[in-house]
Design a protein around this motif. Structure first.
Motif, PDB file in Angstrom:
ATOM      1  N   ALA A 123       0.840  -1.200   0.000  1.00 25.75           N
ATOM      2  CA  ALA A 123       0.000   0.000   0.000  1.00 25.75           C
ATOM      3  C   ALA A 123       0.867   1.239   0.000  1.00 25.75           C
ATOM      4  N   MET A 124       0.326   2.310  -0.560  1.00 24.35           N
ATOM      5  CA  MET A 124       1.022   3.586  -0.497  1.00 24.35           C
ATOM      6  C   MET A 124       0.961   4.143   0.921  1.00 24.35           C
ATOM      7  N   GLN A 177       0.128   3.532   7.368  1.00 20.29           N
ATOM      8  CA  GLN A 177       1.294   3.669   8.256  1.00 20.29           C
ATOM      9  C   GLN A 177       1.002   3.079   9.624  1.00 20.29           C
ATOM     10  N   ARG A 178      -0.241   3.214  10.067  1.00 16.31           N
ATOM     11  CA  ARG A 178      -0.625   2.688  11.379  1.00 16.31           C
ATOM     12  C   ARG A 178      -0.519   1.161  11.406  1.00 16.31           C
ATOM     13  N   ASP A 198       3.396  -2.639  10.568  1.00 19.15           N
ATOM     14  CA  ASP A 198       3.978  -3.902  11.035  1.00 19.15           C
ATOM     15  C   ASP A 198       3.409  -5.095  10.278  1.00 19.15           C
ATOM     16  N   TYR A 199       2.319  -4.880   9.543  1.00 18.83           N
ATOM     17  CA  TYR A 199       1.641  -5.991   8.854  1.00 18.83           C
ATOM     18  C   TYR A 199       1.524  -5.763   7.350  1.00 18.83           C
ATOM     19  N   VAL A 200       1.582  -4.497   6.933  1.00 21.80           N
ATOM     20  CA  VAL A 200       1.439  -4.118   5.525  1.00 21.80           C
ATOM     21  C   VAL A 200       2.770  -3.564   5.034  1.00 21.80           C
ATOM     22  N   HIS A 201       3.139  -3.891   3.789  1.00 23.85           N
ATOM     23  CA  HIS A 201       4.337  -3.264   3.215  1.00 23.85           C
ATOM     24  C   HIS A 201       3.938  -1.883   2.716  1.00 23.85           C
ATOM     25  N   VAL A 202       4.418  -0.843   3.393  1.00 19.00           N
ATOM     26  CA  VAL A 202       4.044   0.538   3.090  1.00 19.00           C
ATOM     27  C   VAL A 202       5.123   1.164   2.214  1.00 19.00           C
ATOM     28  N   ALA A 203       4.715   1.651   1.044  1.00 17.13           N
ATOM     29  CA  ALA A 203       5.652   2.242   0.086  1.00 17.13           C
ATOM     30  C   ALA A 203       5.587   3.762   0.156  1.00 17.13           C
ATOM     31  N   PRO A 204       6.726   4.438   0.327  1.00 20.89           N
ATOM     32  CA  PRO A 204       6.718   5.898   0.437  1.00 20.89           C
ATOM     33  C   PRO A 204       6.500   6.619  -0.892  1.00 20.89           C
ATOM     34  N   ASP A 205       6.712   5.929  -2.018  1.00 22.74           N
ATOM     35  CA  ASP A 205       6.564   6.571  -3.326  1.00 22.74           C
ATOM     36  C   ASP A 205       6.250   5.491  -4.367  1.00 22.74           C
TER      37      ASP A 205
END
Length: 385
Positions: free
Chosen positions: A316-317, A323-324, A327-334
């Motif tokens: 996810a973006m 962001q919350r 710990d479970y989702v791969h968060v992409a900054p861009d």
């Protein structure tokens, strides 16, 4: 909640059509049925209809529902639930239409309250346009359950929506918001504000397990196909991974011609909630490729926890709500990082701790969220009475 518990409360709730595709508010009150009596009032949205097949079909369906009483019959089997579909006009910017809707809704709800013996009930509204009825339905208390910042949505008259929301905030007794970002907007109102994050029906989405190998790596998005999506990013991904299959499931509100031209991109119609798990059994990865802007940052997507409950990795973006769950989702900054993460998942290199996800999801069920909501509502009722 056990149906054997005594009837604790009477609720009048304004929300989207019951059962078409469950909203956050419907998930909450679905947990209360049997122990509580609920009058669910279906009303028109905030965005004026456009001359599109989808909007014309939707308007016709609302008229059929009102004339036939079909909505009442389809929910008659649910204990404690009464669904009202008042005849309303889908023109929120028109003062005359609002006056007509106000008269129709108040008349319809008061008649149902008399028939069902509702007295001193709690009113729950979910959109700024409901400001016109708060204080006119004999409620003992009123709550604004805020799932979104509607003024930011394309097609809305932001000035009108903001004015409605200010009027609504002034009239209700308390506010429940689905995220800290939404709650922050109401902190200066002087009203009690409670944050209740999105829940998930874990058992429902766990039906998509175990995953079935379709012979092709499958990347799935389900939800609204609308202005929040980064279409350029999706096109870039589909071209970089021609061996993968991309599935976009949901109602289409934007021009998707560029996506449909891609040989490995499939756009599929919105599915009934009951049918979603079976359709997701071949998914390998879920994605949320949103453009990061004021609109998307104000959202608290219900789908993130539903994705995780399917037991697959999620990319996810970087939005406040993703962001919350970092710990479970791969968060992409861009977008470049997003693309690299999807490629890593395709190549089997993206870490995913299924057991940690299961433990988190087990704490986020709608039953727990409904209990939290009830405790807040009961606290507010005691302070009022």
């Amino acid at each position: 909640m056990s149906a054997n518990r005594r009837n604790l409360h009477q609720w009048v709730v304004f929300g989207p059509d019951w059962g078409r595709h469950p909203s956050t508010c419907q998930h909450l009150f679905n947990e209360m049925l049997g122990a509580h009596s609920v009058i669910w009032v279906e009303t028109v949205g905030l965005r004026p209809p456009r001359l599109t097949l989808r909007d014309l079909s939707r308007s016709w369906q609302k008229l059929v529902d009102y004339v036939s009483g079909r909505r009442n019959r389809t929910t008659a089997s649910r204990p404690g639930l009464t669904v009202l579909c008042p005849l309303t006009l889908p023109f929120p910017n028109s003062r005359l239409a609002r006056k007509f809707n106000q008269w129709q809704i108040i008349r319809s709800v008061k008649r149902a309250c008399r028939r069902l013996g509702f007295k001193d009930h709690t009113l729950v509204v979910t959109a700024p346009s409901h400001c016109d009825v708060v204080g006119s339905l004999g409620e003992g208390m009123s709550l604004f359950y805020c799932p979104d910042n509607y003024a930011l949505w394309p097609g809305m008259n932001a000035h009108v929506v903001q004015h409605m929301e200010a009027e609504l905030t002034d009239r209700v007794d308390a506010i429940v918001a689905v995220s800290e970002q939404l709650a922050e907007r109401f902190k200066s109102s002087g009203k009690p504000v409670h944050v209740l994050t999105q829940g998930v029906n874990a058992a429902h989405f766990a039906q998509s397990l175990p995953a079935r190998d379709s012979g092709q790596f499958e990347i799935v998005y389900f939800g609204m196909i609308d202005e929040r999506l980064d279409v350029d990013l999706l096109i870039q991904l589909a071209r970089r991974l021609p061996q993968a299959r991309f599935r976009m499931i949901g109602p289409v509100l934007i021009d998707t011609r560029r996506l449909r031209e891609l040989p490995n991109m499939r756009l599929e119609a919105q599915l009934p909630f009951a049918d979603l798990p079976a359709a997701l059994i071949s998914a390998n990865l879920f994605i949320m490729p949103f453009v990061v802007n004021e609109l998307s940052k104000s959202c608290s997507p219900l789908k993130i926890k539903e994705y995780l409950a399917c037991g697959r990795p999620v990319v996810a973006m970087a939005l406040p709500e993703t962001q919350r769950l970092k710990d479970y989702v791969h968060v992409a900054p861009d977008p470049n990082s997003f693309e690299d993460a999807v490629v890593a998942a395709f190549e089997g290199r993206l870490p995913f701790d299924l057991e940690a996800v299961k433990l988190m999801i087990a704490r986020e069920g709608w039953e727990q969220k409904a209990q939290d909501f009830l405790e807040f509502a009961e606290t507010q009722r005691r302070s009022i009475h």
